[in-house]
Scaffold this motif. Sequence first.
Motif, PDB file in Angstrom:
ATOM      1  N   LEU A 346     -23.978 127.291-119.242  1.00 13.95           N
ATOM      2  CA  LEU A 346     -24.159 126.428-118.079  1.00 13.95           C
ATOM      3  C   LEU A 346     -23.250 125.214-118.190  1.00 13.95           C
ATOM      4  N   PRO A 347     -22.299 125.028-117.262  1.00 16.11           N
ATOM      5  CA  PRO A 347     -21.449 123.845-117.313  1.00 16.11           C
ATOM      6  C   PRO A 347     -22.247 122.586-117.000  1.00 16.11           C
ATOM      7  N   LYS A 348     -21.877 121.490-117.632  1.00 14.85           N
ATOM      8  CA  LYS A 348     -22.537 120.205-117.420  1.00 14.85           C
ATOM      9  C   LYS A 348     -21.482 119.165-117.039  1.00 14.85           C
ATOM     10  N   ILE A 349     -21.856 118.255-116.149  1.00 20.57           N
ATOM     11  CA  ILE A 349     -20.916 117.238-115.702  1.00 20.57           C
ATOM     12  C   ILE A 349     -21.588 115.877-115.731  1.00 20.57           C
ATOM     13  N   LYS A 350     -20.857 114.865-116.150  1.00 17.14           N
ATOM     14  CA  LYS A 350     -21.324 113.483-116.080  1.00 17.14           C
ATOM     15  C   LYS A 350     -20.745 112.870-114.813  1.00 17.14           C
ATOM     16  N   TYR A 469     -11.199 126.592-111.431  1.00 18.98           N
ATOM     17  CA  TYR A 469     -11.793 125.496-112.184  1.00 18.98           C
ATOM     18  C   TYR A 469     -12.120 124.324-111.254  1.00 18.98           C
ATOM     19  N   TYR A 470     -11.192 123.995-110.372  1.00 19.01           N
ATOM     20  CA  TYR A 470     -11.423 122.876-109.450  1.00 19.01           C
ATOM     21  C   TYR A 470     -12.638 123.155-108.573  1.00 19.01           C
ATOM     22  N   GLN A 471     -12.766 124.386-108.090  1.00 19.55           N
ATOM     23  CA  GLN A 471     -13.913 124.746-107.251  1.00 19.55           C
ATOM     24  C   GLN A 471     -15.221 124.594-108.021  1.00 19.55           C
ATOM     25  N   MET A 472     -15.234 125.051-109.291  1.00 14.58           N
ATOM     26  CA  MET A 472     -16.437 124.914-110.109  1.00 14.58           C
ATOM     27  C   MET A 472     -16.813 123.442-110.262  1.00 14.58           C
ATOM     28  N   LYS A 473     -15.844 122.593-110.510  1.00 12.50           N
ATOM     29  CA  LYS A 473     -16.129 121.171-110.675  1.00 12.50           C
ATOM     30  C   LYS A 473     -16.686 120.579-109.389  1.00 12.50           C
ATOM     31  N   LYS A 478     -21.221 118.423-106.035  1.00 15.60           N
ATOM     32  CA  LYS A 478     -22.077 118.511-104.841  1.00 15.60           C
ATOM     33  C   LYS A 478     -23.530 118.735-105.236  1.00 15.60           C
ATOM     34  N   ALA A 479     -23.743 119.560-106.255  1.00 14.77           N
ATOM     35  CA  ALA A 479     -25.119 119.804-106.713  1.00 14.77           C
ATOM     36  C   ALA A 479     -25.733 118.535-107.286  1.00 14.77           C
ATOM     37  N   GLN A 481     -24.952 115.499-106.441  1.00 17.75           N
ATOM     38  CA  GLN A 481     -25.213 114.611-105.304  1.00 17.75           C
ATOM     39  C   GLN A 481     -26.526 114.990-104.618  1.00 17.75           C
ATOM     40  N   ALA A 482     -26.785 116.294-104.522  1.00 18.21           N
ATOM     41  CA  ALA A 482     -27.967 116.775-103.820  1.00 18.21           C
ATOM     42  C   ALA A 482     -29.255 116.452-104.569  1.00 18.21           C
ATOM     43  N   THR A 483     -29.168 116.226-105.892  1.00 15.42           N
ATOM     44  CA  THR A 483     -30.374 115.976-106.671  1.00 15.42           C
ATOM     45  C   THR A 483     -30.730 114.496-106.740  1.00 15.42           C
ATOM     46  N   LYS A 484     -29.918 113.634-106.131  1.00 21.95           N
ATOM     47  CA  LYS A 484     -30.200 112.185-106.193  1.00 21.95           C
ATOM     48  C   LYS A 484     -31.517 111.857-105.489  1.00 21.95           C
TER      49      LYS A 484
END
Length: 484
Positions: A346-350, A469-473, A478-479, A481-484
């Motif tokens: 599962l990719p993770k982003i800060k 890769y850009y699309q995945m990022k 967006k995901a 943002q949706a969880t805020k």
Amino acid sequence: MNQSDQRNISMMMDLYEMTMANGYFQDPGAEDLVTFDVFYRKNPDGAGFAIFAGLEQVLDYLEGMHFDDADIAYLRSLHIYAEDFLDWLRDFRFRGTVRALPEGSIMYPNEPILTVEAPLIDAQLVETAILAQVNHQSLIATKTNRIVRSAEGRLVADFGARRAHNVDAAVYGARAAYIGGAASTATMLAGEMFGIPVSGTMAHSWVMYHDDEYTAFKHFAEIYPDNSVLLVDTYDVLASGVPNAIRVAKEVLMPMGKRLKGIRLDSGDLAYLSKKARKMLDAAGLEDCIIVASNSLDEFTIHSLLEQGACIDSFGVGERLITAKSDPVFGAVYKLVAVNRDKVCLPKIKVSETFEKITNPGQKRVWRVYNPDGYAVADLITMADEVPDPSQPIPYVDPEKPWKSMAFTDCTVRELQETVMVDGRRTKPSPSIEQVRSYVKQQLEREIWPEEQRLENPHTHYLDMSPAYYQMKMELLKAAQATK
């Protein structure tokens, strides 16, 4: 010799790393594999690139990592860790896989320079030690290379130990400086540990101890007839220092069949004094006597001196090299980018309000793209399972101009990271420091544009992304943002 031979530095970590590890230990997912990337956000001194250094010490640390009785006793004394966790630490060793750029690689912001894939606790505990080595040595190697390039082929020696922030900073700074292109170091321990050539002259105290300057020079030349470099600015460079050096060359060394190797200037107007000293030496038939300069030098001072026609053959650079004075922080960070859970990565982003602090998520590969002449035109991040095919146009996205449709053509590619450790053990012998140093030189001579090597306003080297890769990022952003 390495840093783990005579001391255990496994506790080189921040409190929160051990505290999180204790918390993870209580979790059923503590053995999940996770991936952390080391990367940095900007080149120091506004440079066009940086130099990766410190990998050897990172691998030393990881291979030797263990917690001895004194460590366990100290951790217990804090009264915040579970006893079963402390018992587990007694048998701890690092179990991870490490991928990294070869040491000495030319590198750029925001690309993974070192990647750790390991069980969660292992990966968390090693953060500070990895960053301490990479940040320090990469900073000093990069700064030294700027100084060396400003010297335009003249030798540069590291004279910085006494101005370093501590003993380790002096020793490992000397190692990094040699990787960056310094010809030698004055630091004896670094010479012993790493096989770096050592060099030095004399201090003012040698001259002041003797009854007069001539006697001081004469005594030194008699002891070191093959390597006499005389410090000529203790009293008056042109009125006594250079004349006494010339006199010793003629009265002491020449009758022995020897030549005066050099003089050193350590104060005053180095451009003016070196030009006057050069004329005096040449008039005395000492055209082969070199002039060494020191005294708070850096790349900008050296460039200015040479523009003024200074007759300097070699530079001893101290405080501004060993502390990277003009930009003393490298700023590499260690960020979680992926978690393997139930055999799914599962990719993770800060995410951050500051654009530069948004991370590049997930397991990935980074490639250098070359034109037909062998020059690097950009670096490219792809998904972990992507391999660019240079026989076809390679589409890419410039993250700063994602609306443009672009592709690399007529190019070759090279993957930058290689596996250097599996299950906590090196996969192959490390290169010698001479090989690392030569690798830096080779890249700068054959692969990196001269425009990127300008000391000021260098050309920008682009870090692009594959469309996938850009699309995945973007989907992760967006995901989030949706969880805020």
